[in-house]
Each structure stands twice: as C-alpha cells, then as structure tokens.
Write a protein that holds these residues in place. Structure first.
Motif, mmCIF file in Angstrom:
data_model
loop_
_atom_site.group_PDB
_atom_site.id
_atom_site.type_symbol
_atom_site.label_atom_id
_atom_site.label_comp_id
_atom_site.label_asym_id
_atom_site.label_seq_id
_atom_site.Cartn_x
_atom_site.Cartn_y
_atom_site.Cartn_z
ATOM 1 N N GLY A 277 -6.071 4.829 6.695
ATOM 2 C CA GLY A 277 -5.201 4.919 7.852
ATOM 3 C C GLY A 277 -4.259 3.748 8.007
ATOM 4 O O GLY A 277 -3.255 3.850 8.714
ATOM 5 N N LEU A 278 -4.541 2.626 7.339
ATOM 6 C CA LEU A 278 -3.661 1.467 7.412
ATOM 7 C C LEU A 278 -2.560 1.508 6.356
ATOM 8 O O LEU A 278 -1.737 0.591 6.289
ATOM 9 C CB LEU A 278 -4.476 0.167 7.263
ATOM 10 N N GLY A 279 -2.533 2.553 5.538
ATOM 11 C CA GLY A 279 -1.540 2.652 4.482
ATOM 12 C C GLY A 279 -0.094 2.510 4.927
ATOM 13 O O GLY A 279 0.724 1.924 4.205
ATOM 14 N N PRO A 280 0.286 3.041 6.110
ATOM 15 C CA PRO A 280 1.684 2.887 6.519
ATOM 16 C C PRO A 280 2.120 1.444 6.735
ATOM 17 O O PRO A 280 3.313 1.149 6.644
ATOM 18 C CB PRO A 280 1.753 3.674 7.838
ATOM 19 N N VAL A 281 1.177 0.539 7.012
ATOM 20 C CA VAL A 281 1.556 -0.840 7.349
ATOM 21 C C VAL A 281 2.337 -1.505 6.213
ATOM 22 O O VAL A 281 3.472 -1.961 6.419
ATOM 23 C CB VAL A 281 0.328 -1.669 7.764
ATOM 24 N N PRO A 282 1.784 -1.586 4.985
ATOM 25 C CA PRO A 282 2.573 -2.237 3.927
ATOM 26 C C PRO A 282 3.825 -1.458 3.544
ATOM 27 O O PRO A 282 4.827 -2.061 3.140
ATOM 28 C CB PRO A 282 1.590 -2.334 2.757
ATOM 29 N N ALA A 283 3.798 -0.134 3.668
ATOM 30 C CA ALA A 283 4.993 0.652 3.349
ATOM 31 C C ALA A 283 6.110 0.365 4.348
ATOM 32 O O ALA A 283 7.284 0.202 3.971
ATOM 33 C CB ALA A 283 4.658 2.137 3.328
ATOM 34 N N ILE A 284 5.775 0.293 5.626
ATOM 35 C CA ILE A 284 6.776 -0.014 6.652
ATOM 36 C C ILE A 284 7.296 -1.436 6.473
ATOM 37 O O ILE A 284 8.505 -1.694 6.558
ATOM 38 C CB ILE A 284 6.186 0.193 8.058
ATOM 39 N N GLU A 285 6.392 -2.370 6.212
ATOM 40 C CA GLU A 285 6.828 -3.755 5.993
ATOM 41 C C GLU A 285 7.792 -3.837 4.809
ATOM 42 O O GLU A 285 8.793 -4.562 4.849
ATOM 43 C CB GLU A 285 5.610 -4.644 5.767
ATOM 44 N N LYS A 286 7.505 -3.077 3.758
ATOM 45 C CA LYS A 286 8.366 -3.114 2.572
ATOM 46 C C LYS A 286 9.752 -2.545 2.863
ATOM 47 O O LYS A 286 10.770 -3.127 2.467
ATOM 48 C CB LYS A 286 7.709 -2.341 1.425
#
Length: 382
Positions: A277-286
């Motif tokens: 569920g935390l997968g969006p965090v690094p994608a959004i940061e990138k």
C-alpha cells in the motif's frame, strides 16, 4: 504552469475520456467479458474524436488487464469496437496499475513523435475471469489459484486485504479513522452525478456499488474482513468489480479545439512487498522530482481507494491535503475493477479538471500488489 515542448518537440494530450459504469462482480455485468466491456468505451472515445473533426488513423490500442483470458484483450476489443483490422492492440499487466501504465506507455510513444493517436486505458471483468490451475505434480490433483504470486519464494507475498491490515497497524491508522474516510468516500460519490463520463453498457447507466446511507456509525458495525483483529472491512475497502475506461492519447496538434489534459510526467517505483500500500509514495516522489512540481500546487489527487488505510498511509507519508484526495469519492464507494482502475482515475481527473474553474494540476496514483507504485501528473491544457 505550462509544459513546453519536450526533446522530441511534442506533448502527449489526453482527450475524449470515457468509462463504463462500475459493476459489482457477479451482478450487473456478470455475463460480460473484457471485450464486452472495453469495446463500447473504445467506440465512444473514437466517436468523440470523429465528431470533433479528428480523422487521424488510430495507431494502436493499449489496454491494461489483470485477470482476463489472455489472447490480447486489447486487440480483440479493438476489432469488436469496429476500429478496423488495420488497428493493432497490446495488453499491459501491472496489476492494479495496469490501466494507468497503459496510458503512460501510450503517452511516451506519442511524445516520441512515432505515433500520433493511441486509445489507451484498462478493462477488468472479475465476473468472467477464467479459473486457473497449476499443473498436477506426480499425479496429484491440479491446484486452483485465484492470483499469481506477486513475489518469489523468500519474499513476503501477502494478500492485499491482509497487507492492508498490516499497513494500518504499522502506520498507526485506527479503525475509526478508516471508517471516517470511507464514510466520506461514500457520501461524496453519492452526491456526484457521473453521467457525463459514463458509456451505458447492457442497460446499466450508473455505478452499482454507491450507497448514500453508508454513515460512519453503520460502517463501525461491520466486522473485519481479512484478519481476526484487523481493521479493514467490507465498508472501508473497495469492492471486487467489473468495468473499463479509455482515453485518447494524442499530439497537441490533433488535440487542438478539444478539452484536453497534458501529461507532464509519470513514474513507476518499487517498494516493500510486505506493505504494498505504500507503493505510491516513491512513485509520486519520483514524478514530482522529474517535473519540478510541488505537491502543494496540485489541486486534485486521485489515488485508487483499494483500502482506506492505503490512501491514508500515503497521504500521511507525503503530507497530502486530505481535501484534495478523491474529492468526488473513489473506489471504496464506486468499486475497483483492477486492470481498469488506473484509467478510471484519469477519466475522473479529466471530468473534474476540465470543468469551468477546474484545478490546473492533477495527480493520479495506484498502489500495486508485490510492492510497486505508479503515478502521473497532468495539467489542463488550455
């Protein structure tokens, strides 16, 4: 802000966004296949382009899909939609991010200058997904499975509901807060008229899961769905669903005169398979780093509401203003047709951003089984 020409001299524009109603698995669309769902939306998207005067050839159809029968549903759906034998199709599988990934791939191809018009999105028919079996070993009976592994042996590979409970515990997100967010999703969706983005299919014109009376008090009475002491329930989690969504991805030249979103950037990223569920965090940061955009400048953030704990955990980690999150409700209220959901987010962004005084910038993001995330930033073009 307005994005200038990229290294190839072209932008990727999203126009003509359409989706089916989202159906509860086993109900309204119980007998409809991926082709039955995707073909009408592809036809509607192309018809919108033709009505606007765009007569360009369709270079390709790219659709996300997770649990279909194989055989390249994108190509089959393109033929069924009457696009013509000359229009090819390719199917993408990044699980819950498949529909968004399909649009991302189409946008990159258009920006390269090699393609000019691609119909992209996603489709899922949980109702007609084929049964799957591992082949028998040493004469034993074949073993049916409902999903392929998201990670190999030696890595965590939790089912998504179990992972949602683990995420809530790890991040300190209690049941009351999850139910409050879910009640908000149900209320917002119930108050929204989605007619302008929906292609009726099989006589169904409205999303089937939305319930106007799902108050926090009612949600609090539901039992945990996945683990005995968990906090994810049928009310603060998405429903298993059927549906399709498509946008036309085209050049800025062909999009002139049409309500359009410009793709400013996109990104995928990997994360801990134990807490997908935390997968969006690094994608959004990138994608924020790539575009140089501040999160505070984004007016709408559409994250697939697979579970309330997922949206809240991502919001907490990044400091997202909760008022910008899924402002007309999301998958908790509407349902989550896995392979289509990323494209549904873009349809939802388009229909909100392209209204008078709509926000200039929007973000779509999905959490993905096995520990991945995908994100895309779009802006209102003109």
């Amino acid at each position: 802000m307005t994005a200038g020409p990229n290294a190839f001299g072209s932008s990727a524009m999203l126009v003509a966004p359409w989706r089916t109603p989202i159906g509860n698995a086993g109900h309204g669309f119980a007998a409809l296949t991926t082709t039955d769902l995707a073909a009408p939306v592809l036809a509607a998207t192309l018809a919108t382009l033709r009505e606007s005067g765009c007569d360009a050839d369709v270079d390709d159809v790219v659709l996300g899909n997770c649990l279909g029968p194989g055989g390249d549903p994108a190509r089959v759906s393109a033929l069924r939609a009457g696009l013509g034998a000359q229009v090819p199709g390719v199917t993408v599988d990044r699980q819950c991010g498949s529909g968004l990934d399909a649009v991302m791939q189409a946008a990159m191809r258009v920006r390269s200058g090699e393609e000019e018009l691609i119909l992209a999105g996603g489709v899922e028919s949980a109702s007609t997904a084929p049964w799957r079996f591992w082949p028998p070993v040493s004469g034993a009976e074949p073993i049916r499975y409902t999903r392929a592994p998201f990670a190999p042996s030696g890595f965590p590979d939790p089912d998504m509901g179990v992972a949602a409970d683990a995420l809530a515990q790890a991040c300190g997100i209690g049941r009351e807060r999850q139910d409050a967010y879910a009640a908000r999703s149900h209320a917002l969706a119930a108050a929204t008229d989605f007619t302008g983005e929906i292609v009726p299919v099989a006589g169904i014109e409205r999303d089937q899961r939305i319930r106007p009376n799902m108050t926090q008090a009612r949600l609090a009475r539901l039992r945990p769905s996945f683990t005995a002491d968990g906090t994810a329930t049928a009310g603060n989690s998405c429903g298993v669903s059927d549906g399709a969504a498509v946008v036309a991805v085209t050049s800025d030249a062909l999009a002139k005169g049409l309500p359009a979103l410009r793709v400013l950037g996109s990104a995928v990223a990997g994360s801990d398979p134990a807490l997908p569920g935390l997968g969006p965090v690094p994608a959004i940061e990138k994608v924020l780093r790539r575009t140089g955009i501040a999160l505070s400048d984004i007016g709408i953030v559409e994250i697939t509401e697979a579970f309330a704990s997922v949206v809240l955990a991502v919001s907490d980690r990044l400091g997202i203003d909760e008022n910008t999150l899924c402002p007309q409700g999301g998958a908790i209220a509407m349902g989550h047709p896995w392979g289509a959901s990323g494209a549904v987010l873009l349809v939802r962004l388009a229909r909100q951003m392209l209204t008078e005084n709509g926000p200039e910038l929007g973000l779509a993001a999905c959490a993905i089984g096995g520990g991945q995330g995908i994100a895309m930033i779009v802006e209102r073009a003109w």
